[in-house]
Motif scaffolding. Structure first.
Motif, short mmCIF file in Angstrom:
data_model
loop_
_atom_site.label_atom_id
_atom_site.label_comp_id
_atom_site.label_asym_id
_atom_site.label_seq_id
_atom_site.Cartn_x
_atom_site.Cartn_y
_atom_site.Cartn_z
N LEU A 396 0.82 -1.22 0.00
CA LEU A 396 0.00 0.00 0.00
C LEU A 396 0.85 1.27 0.00
N GLY A 397 2.14 1.12 -0.26
CA GLY A 397 2.95 2.32 -0.49
C GLY A 397 3.70 2.89 0.69
N CYS A 398 3.80 2.18 1.81
CA CYS A 398 4.60 2.70 2.92
C CYS A 398 6.08 2.64 2.57
N HIS A 414 2.65 -3.24 7.51
CA HIS A 414 1.99 -4.55 7.66
C HIS A 414 2.95 -5.70 7.59
N GLY A 415 4.25 -5.41 7.45
CA GLY A 415 5.25 -6.46 7.61
C GLY A 415 5.69 -7.17 6.34
N SER A 416 5.38 -6.65 5.15
CA SER A 416 5.94 -7.28 3.94
C SER A 416 7.46 -7.14 4.00
N ARG A 417 8.16 -8.13 3.44
CA ARG A 417 9.63 -8.10 3.47
C ARG A 417 10.18 -8.52 2.10
N ASN A 427 4.44 -11.78 2.69
CA ASN A 427 3.29 -10.97 2.27
C ASN A 427 2.88 -10.03 3.42
N PRO A 428 1.91 -9.15 3.26
CA PRO A 428 0.82 -9.15 2.29
C PRO A 428 1.14 -8.59 0.90
N ALA A 429 2.32 -8.04 0.64
CA ALA A 429 2.61 -7.58 -0.72
C ALA A 429 2.46 -8.78 -1.66
FE1 FES Z 1 3.94 -2.38 3.13
FE2 FES Z 1 1.42 -2.83 3.66
S1 FES Z 1 2.29 -1.02 2.89
S2 FES Z 1 3.06 -4.16 3.90
#
Ligand code: FES
Length: 445
Positions: A396-398, A414-417, A427-429
Protein backbone atom coordinates in the motif's frame (compact mmCIF):
# COMPACT_ATOMS: atom_id res chain seq x y z
CA UNK A 1 -10.60 -30.25 -0.44
CA UNK A 2 -7.56 -28.81 -2.19
CA UNK A 3 -4.75 -26.65 -0.84
CA UNK A 4 -3.26 -23.98 -3.11
CA UNK A 5 0.23 -22.96 -2.05
CA UNK A 6 2.32 -20.25 -3.73
CA UNK A 7 5.65 -21.93 -2.91
CA UNK A 8 6.28 -25.33 -1.29
CA UNK A 9 4.09 -26.53 1.59
CA UNK A 10 5.78 -25.94 4.96
CA UNK A 11 8.28 -23.49 3.50
CA UNK A 12 6.97 -20.43 5.31
CA UNK A 13 6.56 -19.46 8.95
CA UNK A 14 5.87 -22.98 10.29
CA UNK A 15 9.39 -24.21 9.62
CA UNK A 16 10.84 -21.52 11.91
CA UNK A 17 8.52 -21.86 14.88
CA UNK A 18 9.56 -23.16 18.32
CA UNK A 19 6.47 -25.40 18.00
CA UNK A 20 5.14 -25.18 21.53
CA UNK A 21 1.71 -26.80 21.68
CA UNK A 22 0.23 -25.00 24.65
CA UNK A 23 -2.80 -23.08 25.84
CA UNK A 24 -0.51 -20.85 27.93
CA UNK A 25 -0.13 -17.85 25.65
CA UNK A 26 1.90 -15.47 27.76
CA UNK A 27 -0.14 -13.86 30.51
CA UNK A 28 -3.37 -13.75 28.55
CA UNK A 29 -6.06 -15.05 30.89
CA UNK A 30 -6.12 -12.16 33.35
CA UNK A 31 -6.41 -9.81 30.36
CA UNK A 32 -9.20 -11.87 28.77
CA UNK A 33 -11.20 -11.96 31.99
CA UNK A 34 -10.81 -8.21 32.43
CA UNK A 35 -11.66 -7.11 28.87
CA UNK A 36 -13.74 -9.91 27.39
CA UNK A 37 -15.55 -11.39 30.39
CA UNK A 38 -15.70 -14.91 31.79
CA UNK A 39 -17.59 -16.55 28.90
CA UNK A 40 -15.20 -15.43 26.16
CA UNK A 41 -12.13 -16.17 28.31
CA UNK A 42 -13.49 -19.68 28.87
CA UNK A 43 -14.02 -20.18 25.13
CA UNK A 44 -10.41 -19.18 24.46
CA UNK A 45 -9.04 -21.45 27.19
CA UNK A 46 -11.10 -24.50 26.30
CA UNK A 47 -10.58 -24.17 22.53
CA UNK A 48 -6.80 -24.16 23.05
CA UNK A 49 -6.86 -27.06 25.51
CA UNK A 50 -8.93 -29.00 22.98
CA UNK A 51 -6.36 -28.18 20.29
CA UNK A 52 -3.65 -29.90 22.37
CA UNK A 53 -5.83 -33.02 22.59
CA UNK A 54 -6.52 -32.88 18.87
CA UNK A 55 -2.78 -32.98 18.08
CA UNK A 56 -2.42 -36.06 20.23
CA UNK A 57 -5.39 -37.74 18.53
CA UNK A 58 -4.06 -37.05 15.01
CA UNK A 59 -0.53 -38.14 15.91
CA UNK A 60 -1.92 -41.38 17.41
CA UNK A 61 -4.31 -42.05 14.59
CA UNK A 62 -1.82 -41.48 11.77
CA UNK A 63 1.08 -42.90 13.83
CA UNK A 64 3.18 -39.81 13.10
CA UNK A 65 6.78 -39.89 14.22
CA UNK A 66 7.26 -36.15 14.91
CA UNK A 67 9.26 -36.04 18.17
CA UNK A 68 6.07 -35.30 20.09
CA UNK A 69 6.75 -34.90 23.83
CA UNK A 70 4.27 -34.07 26.58
CA UNK A 71 5.92 -31.48 28.83
CA UNK A 72 5.01 -28.58 31.11
CA UNK A 73 5.05 -25.04 29.76
CA UNK A 74 6.28 -22.19 31.97
CA UNK A 75 5.93 -18.42 31.86
CA UNK A 76 8.47 -16.91 34.24
CA UNK A 77 9.33 -13.48 35.57
CA UNK A 78 12.55 -12.07 36.95
CA UNK A 79 10.89 -9.18 38.76
CA UNK A 80 7.09 -9.05 38.98
CA UNK A 81 5.65 -11.81 41.12
CA UNK A 82 2.30 -10.07 41.39
CA UNK A 83 1.43 -10.46 37.73
CA UNK A 84 2.21 -14.20 37.90
CA UNK A 85 -0.03 -14.60 40.96
CA UNK A 86 -2.86 -12.81 39.16
CA UNK A 87 -2.45 -14.99 36.08
CA UNK A 88 -2.45 -18.20 38.16
CA UNK A 89 -5.69 -17.09 39.78
CA UNK A 90 -7.29 -16.22 36.41
CA UNK A 91 -6.17 -19.48 34.77
CA UNK A 92 -7.41 -21.61 37.68
CA UNK A 93 -10.77 -19.86 37.59
CA UNK A 94 -11.09 -20.97 33.96
CA UNK A 95 -10.25 -24.58 34.83
CA UNK A 96 -6.73 -24.53 33.36
CA UNK A 97 -3.93 -26.69 34.81
CA UNK A 98 -2.05 -23.71 36.34
CA UNK A 99 0.45 -23.99 39.20
CA UNK A 100 2.48 -21.21 40.87
CA UNK A 101 6.15 -22.11 41.33
CA UNK A 102 9.63 -20.70 41.89
CA UNK A 103 11.34 -23.93 40.86
CA UNK A 104 12.55 -24.18 37.27
CA UNK A 105 15.39 -25.92 35.43
CA UNK A 106 16.54 -22.66 33.81
CA UNK A 107 20.20 -21.71 34.28
CA UNK A 108 19.24 -18.64 36.37
CA UNK A 109 16.96 -17.88 39.31
CA UNK A 110 13.48 -16.62 38.59
CA UNK A 111 11.26 -14.58 40.86
CA UNK A 112 8.15 -16.60 40.06
CA UNK A 113 6.62 -18.72 37.33
CA UNK A 114 3.32 -20.19 36.24
CA UNK A 115 3.39 -23.82 35.07
CA UNK A 116 0.81 -25.54 32.88
CA UNK A 117 1.16 -29.33 32.93
CA UNK A 118 0.45 -31.69 30.03
CA UNK A 119 1.37 -29.32 27.24
CA UNK A 120 3.60 -30.50 24.38
CA UNK A 121 6.36 -29.78 21.87
CA UNK A 122 7.10 -31.47 18.54
CA UNK A 123 8.79 -31.13 15.16
CA UNK A 124 6.23 -29.21 13.07
CA UNK A 125 7.59 -30.19 9.65
CA UNK A 126 7.57 -33.91 10.46
CA UNK A 127 3.94 -33.53 11.51
CA UNK A 128 3.06 -31.50 8.38
CA UNK A 129 4.80 -33.96 6.13
CA UNK A 130 2.59 -36.80 7.38
CA UNK A 131 -0.61 -34.72 7.25
CA UNK A 132 0.24 -33.45 3.75
CA UNK A 133 0.25 -37.03 2.49
CA UNK A 134 -3.51 -37.16 3.02
CA UNK A 135 -4.16 -33.91 1.09
CA UNK A 136 -4.25 -32.76 -2.51
CA UNK A 137 -1.85 -29.78 -2.66
CA UNK A 138 -1.08 -27.60 -5.69
CA UNK A 139 2.33 -26.09 -4.97
CA UNK A 140 4.05 -23.22 -6.83
CA UNK A 141 0.59 -21.83 -7.59
CA UNK A 142 0.00 -18.25 -6.54
CA UNK A 143 -3.57 -17.10 -5.92
CA UNK A 144 -4.02 -13.59 -7.26
CA UNK A 145 -7.76 -13.02 -6.83
CA UNK A 146 -10.69 -14.56 -4.97
CA UNK A 147 -14.18 -13.64 -6.11
CA UNK A 148 -17.26 -13.63 -3.86
CA UNK A 149 -18.73 -16.37 -6.06
CA UNK A 150 -15.89 -18.72 -5.07
CA UNK A 151 -13.91 -18.27 -8.29
CA UNK A 152 -10.20 -18.35 -7.46
CA UNK A 153 -7.74 -17.01 -10.01
CA UNK A 154 -4.16 -18.26 -9.82
CA UNK A 155 -1.10 -17.79 -12.00
CA UNK A 156 -1.58 -21.39 -13.17
CA UNK A 157 -5.31 -21.33 -13.93
CA UNK A 158 -8.55 -20.98 -12.01
CA UNK A 159 -10.50 -23.03 -9.48
CA UNK A 160 -14.11 -22.78 -8.40
CA UNK A 161 -14.95 -23.63 -4.77
CA UNK A 162 -18.06 -23.63 -2.60
CA UNK A 163 -16.01 -22.52 0.38
CA UNK A 164 -12.64 -20.76 0.49
CA UNK A 165 -10.36 -20.54 3.55
CA UNK A 166 -7.72 -17.81 3.40
CA UNK A 167 -4.85 -19.09 5.53
CA UNK A 168 -2.03 -17.11 3.94
CA UNK A 169 -0.40 -15.97 7.20
CA UNK A 170 -1.30 -12.29 6.50
CA UNK A 171 -4.55 -11.99 4.44
CA UNK A 172 -3.72 -10.53 1.04
CA UNK A 173 -7.21 -9.28 0.11
CA UNK A 174 -7.47 -5.72 1.41
CA UNK A 175 -11.15 -5.02 0.71
CA UNK A 176 -13.46 -6.30 2.12
CA UNK A 177 -12.06 -7.39 5.45
CA UNK A 178 -9.71 -4.42 6.03
CA UNK A 179 -7.24 -6.61 7.92
CA UNK A 180 -4.48 -4.16 7.02
CA UNK A 181 -5.77 -1.70 9.61
CA UNK A 182 -6.02 -4.24 12.42
CA UNK A 183 -3.03 -6.53 12.03
CA UNK A 184 0.71 -5.91 12.11
CA UNK A 185 3.69 -8.26 12.04
CA UNK A 186 6.59 -8.83 14.43
CA UNK A 187 9.96 -10.51 14.06
CA UNK A 188 11.76 -12.73 16.51
CA UNK A 189 15.28 -14.21 16.50
CA UNK A 190 16.46 -17.67 17.52
CA UNK A 191 19.71 -19.59 17.96
CA UNK A 192 20.22 -23.35 18.44
CA UNK A 193 23.11 -24.30 20.73
CA UNK A 194 24.91 -27.59 21.01
CA UNK A 195 27.92 -28.98 22.85
CA UNK A 196 27.02 -28.22 26.46
CA UNK A 197 26.92 -31.19 28.83
CA UNK A 198 23.50 -32.88 28.81
CA UNK A 199 22.83 -32.09 32.48
CA UNK A 200 22.89 -28.35 31.81
CA UNK A 201 20.74 -28.50 28.68
CA UNK A 202 18.25 -30.73 30.38
CA UNK A 203 15.21 -28.49 30.64
CA UNK A 204 12.12 -30.19 32.04
CA UNK A 205 9.79 -28.13 29.83
CA UNK A 206 9.33 -25.12 27.57
CA UNK A 207 9.93 -21.64 28.96
CA UNK A 208 9.08 -18.04 28.07
CA UNK A 209 9.75 -14.79 29.93
CA UNK A 210 6.59 -12.77 30.64
CA UNK A 211 8.61 -9.67 29.73
CA UNK A 212 8.54 -9.20 25.92
CA UNK A 213 12.29 -8.39 25.99
CA UNK A 214 13.09 -11.68 27.75
CA UNK A 215 14.01 -15.11 26.41
CA UNK A 216 12.26 -18.24 25.18
CA UNK A 217 13.75 -21.73 25.68
CA UNK A 218 13.00 -25.22 24.43
CA UNK A 219 15.04 -28.34 23.86
CA UNK A 220 15.20 -30.32 20.66
CA UNK A 221 17.21 -33.55 20.94
CA UNK A 222 20.78 -32.44 21.83
CA UNK A 223 20.10 -28.81 20.94
CA UNK A 224 18.86 -26.00 23.10
CA UNK A 225 16.87 -23.34 21.26
CA UNK A 226 16.99 -19.81 22.71
CA UNK A 227 15.15 -16.83 21.27
CA UNK A 228 14.67 -13.12 21.96
CA UNK A 229 14.91 -9.68 20.32
CA UNK A 230 11.28 -9.42 19.20
CA UNK A 231 10.22 -6.19 17.48
CA UNK A 232 7.69 -4.84 15.05
CA UNK A 233 8.77 -5.66 11.49
CA UNK A 234 10.54 -2.68 9.96
CA UNK A 235 10.79 -0.80 13.27
CA UNK A 236 12.74 -0.76 16.54
CA UNK A 237 15.00 -3.55 15.34
CA UNK A 238 18.02 -4.29 17.51
CA UNK A 239 21.14 -3.92 15.33
CA UNK A 240 22.63 -7.10 16.75
CA UNK A 241 19.77 -9.45 17.71
CA UNK A 242 21.77 -12.67 17.32
CA UNK A 243 24.81 -11.32 19.21
CA UNK A 244 22.55 -10.30 22.09
CA UNK A 245 21.08 -13.83 22.33
CA UNK A 246 24.44 -15.51 22.02
CA UNK A 247 26.10 -13.25 24.59
CA UNK A 248 23.44 -14.27 27.12
CA UNK A 249 23.78 -17.92 26.09
CA UNK A 250 27.57 -17.86 26.65
CA UNK A 251 26.99 -16.66 30.20
CA UNK A 252 24.59 -19.51 30.98
CA UNK A 253 26.16 -22.26 28.87
CA UNK A 254 29.88 -21.47 28.54
CA UNK A 255 30.72 -24.68 26.65
CA UNK A 256 27.93 -24.38 24.12
CA UNK A 257 28.45 -23.52 20.46
CA UNK A 258 25.95 -21.82 18.19
CA UNK A 259 24.95 -24.32 15.55
CA UNK A 260 22.06 -22.52 13.80
CA UNK A 261 20.48 -19.06 13.68
CA UNK A 262 17.16 -18.06 12.19
CA UNK A 263 14.27 -15.64 12.60
CA UNK A 264 10.54 -15.77 12.31
CA UNK A 265 7.60 -13.48 11.69
CA UNK A 266 4.18 -13.42 13.35
CA UNK A 267 0.89 -11.61 12.78
CA UNK A 268 -0.28 -9.67 15.82
CA UNK A 269 -3.84 -8.54 16.57
CA UNK A 270 -4.55 -5.52 18.80
CA UNK A 271 -6.38 -7.59 21.46
CA UNK A 272 -4.07 -10.66 21.27
CA UNK A 273 -6.85 -12.95 20.00
CA UNK A 274 -6.65 -14.55 16.52
CA UNK A 275 -9.14 -13.76 13.77
CA UNK A 276 -10.93 -17.00 12.94
CA UNK A 277 -14.25 -17.15 11.08
CA UNK A 278 -15.94 -15.31 8.18
CA UNK A 279 -13.57 -13.10 6.20
CA UNK A 280 -16.18 -10.33 6.13
CA UNK A 281 -19.94 -9.93 6.35
CA UNK A 282 -20.04 -9.47 2.56
CA UNK A 283 -18.36 -12.84 1.85
CA UNK A 284 -20.35 -15.59 3.60
CA UNK A 285 -18.42 -18.46 2.00
CA UNK A 286 -14.94 -17.07 2.51
CA UNK A 287 -13.18 -17.70 5.84
CA UNK A 288 -10.01 -16.43 7.47
CA UNK A 289 -7.47 -17.79 9.95
CA UNK A 290 -4.81 -15.26 10.93
CA UNK A 291 -3.32 -13.19 13.76
CA UNK A 292 -2.02 -16.07 15.84
CA UNK A 293 0.09 -13.73 18.02
CA UNK A 294 3.11 -16.12 18.09
CA UNK A 295 0.99 -19.08 19.23
CA UNK A 296 0.40 -20.66 15.86
CA UNK A 297 0.42 -24.31 16.88
CA UNK A 298 -2.75 -24.39 18.96
CA UNK A 299 -4.30 -21.38 17.18
CA UNK A 300 -4.07 -23.07 13.77
CA UNK A 301 -5.68 -26.21 15.20
CA UNK A 302 -8.44 -24.09 16.79
CA UNK A 303 -8.96 -22.45 13.38
CA UNK A 304 -9.16 -25.84 11.68
CA UNK A 305 -11.79 -27.04 14.16
CA UNK A 306 -13.92 -23.87 14.03
CA UNK A 307 -13.84 -23.34 10.26
CA UNK A 308 -14.52 -26.99 9.42
CA UNK A 309 -17.52 -26.87 11.78
CA UNK A 310 -18.76 -23.69 10.10
CA UNK A 311 -18.46 -25.23 6.65
CA UNK A 312 -20.20 -28.46 7.66
CA UNK A 313 -22.96 -26.58 9.49
CA UNK A 314 -22.07 -27.68 13.03
CA UNK A 315 -22.31 -25.34 15.99
CA UNK A 316 -18.91 -24.70 17.59
CA UNK A 317 -19.21 -23.61 21.20
CA UNK A 318 -15.84 -21.81 21.25
CA UNK A 319 -16.02 -19.75 18.07
CA UNK A 320 -17.44 -16.45 19.37
CA UNK A 321 -14.29 -15.15 21.04
CA UNK A 322 -12.42 -15.47 17.71
CA UNK A 323 -15.00 -13.74 15.45
CA UNK A 324 -12.96 -11.39 13.23
CA UNK A 325 -15.49 -8.54 13.44
CA UNK A 326 -15.46 -7.80 17.13
CA UNK A 327 -15.18 -4.91 19.52
CA UNK A 328 -11.60 -4.41 20.65
CA UNK A 329 -11.62 -2.30 23.78
CA UNK A 330 -8.45 -3.93 25.05
CA UNK A 331 -6.69 -3.29 21.75
CA UNK A 332 -7.53 0.36 21.19
CA UNK A 333 -4.05 1.59 22.20
CA UNK A 334 -2.35 -0.87 19.84
CA UNK A 335 -4.80 0.09 17.05
CA UNK A 336 -4.00 3.78 17.49
CA UNK A 337 -0.26 3.07 17.46
CA UNK A 338 -0.67 0.96 14.30
CA UNK A 339 -2.53 3.81 12.61
CA UNK A 340 0.15 6.33 13.61
CA UNK A 341 2.94 4.13 12.24
CA UNK A 342 1.09 3.62 8.95
CA UNK A 343 0.45 7.36 8.55
CA UNK A 344 4.06 8.34 9.30
CA UNK A 345 5.45 5.67 6.99
CA UNK A 346 3.15 6.65 4.10
CA UNK A 347 4.13 10.29 4.50
CA UNK A 348 7.83 9.48 4.78
CA UNK A 349 7.79 7.76 1.40
CA UNK A 350 6.46 10.91 -0.23
CA UNK A 351 8.31 13.66 1.63
CA UNK A 352 11.55 15.10 0.34
CA UNK A 353 13.59 14.00 3.30
CA UNK A 354 17.40 13.99 3.13
CA UNK A 355 18.99 11.01 1.47
CA UNK A 356 22.41 9.34 1.21
CA UNK A 357 25.02 9.70 -1.52
CA UNK A 358 25.83 6.48 -3.34
CA UNK A 359 29.55 6.78 -2.68
CA UNK A 360 29.01 7.23 1.08
CA UNK A 361 27.29 3.86 1.54
CA UNK A 362 29.68 1.50 3.33
CA UNK A 363 30.37 -2.05 2.19
CA UNK A 364 27.88 -4.54 3.65
CA UNK A 365 25.45 -1.70 4.44
CA UNK A 366 22.51 0.01 2.77
CA UNK A 367 21.27 3.54 2.23
CA UNK A 368 18.55 5.46 0.41
CA UNK A 369 19.37 7.67 -2.57
CA UNK A 370 17.27 9.76 -4.91
CA UNK A 371 17.08 8.72 -8.56
CA UNK A 372 14.84 10.37 -11.19
CA UNK A 373 12.87 12.03 -8.37
CA UNK A 374 12.20 8.69 -6.73
CA UNK A 375 13.58 7.21 -3.50
CA UNK A 376 15.73 4.18 -4.16
CA UNK A 377 17.13 1.75 -1.57
CA UNK A 378 20.69 0.67 -2.25
CA UNK A 379 22.59 -2.24 -0.74
CA UNK A 380 26.36 -2.37 -1.36
CA UNK A 381 27.79 -5.85 -0.88
CA UNK A 382 31.32 -6.66 0.29
CA UNK A 383 32.51 -6.93 -3.33
CA UNK A 384 31.31 -3.42 -4.15
CA UNK A 385 28.30 -4.59 -6.07
CA UNK A 386 25.23 -2.36 -5.66
CA UNK A 387 21.61 -3.58 -5.57
CA UNK A 388 18.70 -1.17 -6.09
CA UNK A 389 15.09 -1.51 -4.93
CA UNK A 390 12.17 0.87 -4.68
CA UNK A 391 11.54 1.91 -1.07
CA UNK A 392 7.83 2.25 -1.83
CA UNK A 393 6.18 -0.93 -0.54
CA UNK A 394 4.22 -2.64 -3.35
CA UNK A 395 1.41 -3.43 -0.88
CA UNK A 396 0.00 0.00 0.00
CA UNK A 397 2.95 2.32 -0.49
CA UNK A 398 4.60 2.70 2.92
CA UNK A 399 8.32 3.33 3.17
CA UNK A 400 10.51 0.22 3.41
CA UNK A 401 13.20 0.17 6.10
CA UNK A 402 16.58 -1.58 5.94
CA UNK A 403 17.11 -4.56 8.28
CA UNK A 404 20.85 -4.98 8.83
CA UNK A 405 20.39 -8.26 10.80
CA UNK A 406 18.96 -10.04 7.81
CA UNK A 407 19.93 -7.81 4.85
CA UNK A 408 16.31 -7.23 3.91
CA UNK A 409 13.98 -4.31 3.24
CA UNK A 410 11.05 -4.52 5.68
CA UNK A 411 7.76 -2.64 5.78
CA UNK A 412 6.71 -1.24 9.17
CA UNK A 413 3.05 -0.93 8.18
CA UNK A 414 1.99 -4.55 7.66
CA UNK A 415 5.25 -6.46 7.61
CA UNK A 416 5.94 -7.28 3.94
CA UNK A 417 9.63 -8.10 3.47
CA UNK A 418 11.99 -8.20 0.49
CA UNK A 419 15.54 -9.43 0.11
CA UNK A 420 18.30 -6.96 -0.82
CA UNK A 421 17.55 -7.56 -4.49
CA UNK A 422 13.88 -6.65 -3.95
CA UNK A 423 12.49 -10.20 -4.15
CA UNK A 424 9.43 -10.65 -1.96
CA UNK A 425 9.93 -12.83 1.14
CA UNK A 426 6.79 -12.17 3.22
CA UNK A 427 3.29 -10.97 2.27
CA UNK A 428 0.82 -9.15 2.29
CA UNK A 429 2.61 -7.58 -0.72
CA UNK A 430 1.92 -9.57 -3.88
CA UNK A 431 4.99 -8.62 -5.92
CA UNK A 432 8.68 -7.78 -5.71
CA UNK A 433 10.03 -4.37 -4.70
CA UNK A 434 11.47 -3.09 -7.94
CA UNK A 435 9.84 -1.24 -10.78
CA UNK A 436 10.55 -0.41 -14.39
CA UNK A 437 12.83 2.51 -13.64
CA UNK A 438 14.92 0.52 -11.17
CA UNK A 439 14.90 -2.69 -13.20
CA UNK A 440 17.19 -1.01 -15.72
CA UNK A 441 19.84 -0.43 -13.07
CA UNK A 442 19.16 -3.19 -10.54
CA UNK A 443 22.77 -4.15 -10.28
CA UNK A 444 25.62 -1.81 -10.89
CA UNK A 445 29.32 -2.59 -10.54
FE1 FES B 1 3.94 -2.38 3.13
FE2 FES B 1 1.42 -2.83 3.66
S1 FES B 1 2.29 -1.02 2.89
S2 FES B 1 3.06 -4.16 3.90
Amino acid sequence: VVVIECRRAGEGITKNTTAKITSQHGLIYKKLLTYKGEQRALEYAMANQLAIQKYEEIIDELQIDCDYEVLPNYIYTLDNEQKILQEVEAAKRLGLPAVFTRETTLPFKVKAAIRFDNQAQFHPLKFLDAVADTLKIYENTRVTQIHKSGLIITDQGSVRAKHVVIATHYPFINVPGFYFIRLHQERFYLSALEGENREKFNLDGMYLDADPDGFTFRKYKDYLIIGSGGHRTGKYQPPDAYEMIEKAARKWYPNAKVKYRWSNQDCITPDSIPYIGRYSVRTPNIYVATGFNKWGMTSSMVAAMIISDMITGKENEYRKVFIPRRLMLSGSRVLLKDMAIITISLLAEHLKIPHDRLKDIERGKAGVIRHNGQRVGVYRDNNDKYYFVTTKCPHLGCKLEWNQNELTWDCPCHGSRFDYQGKMINNPAMRDAFDVCIKKKRTHD
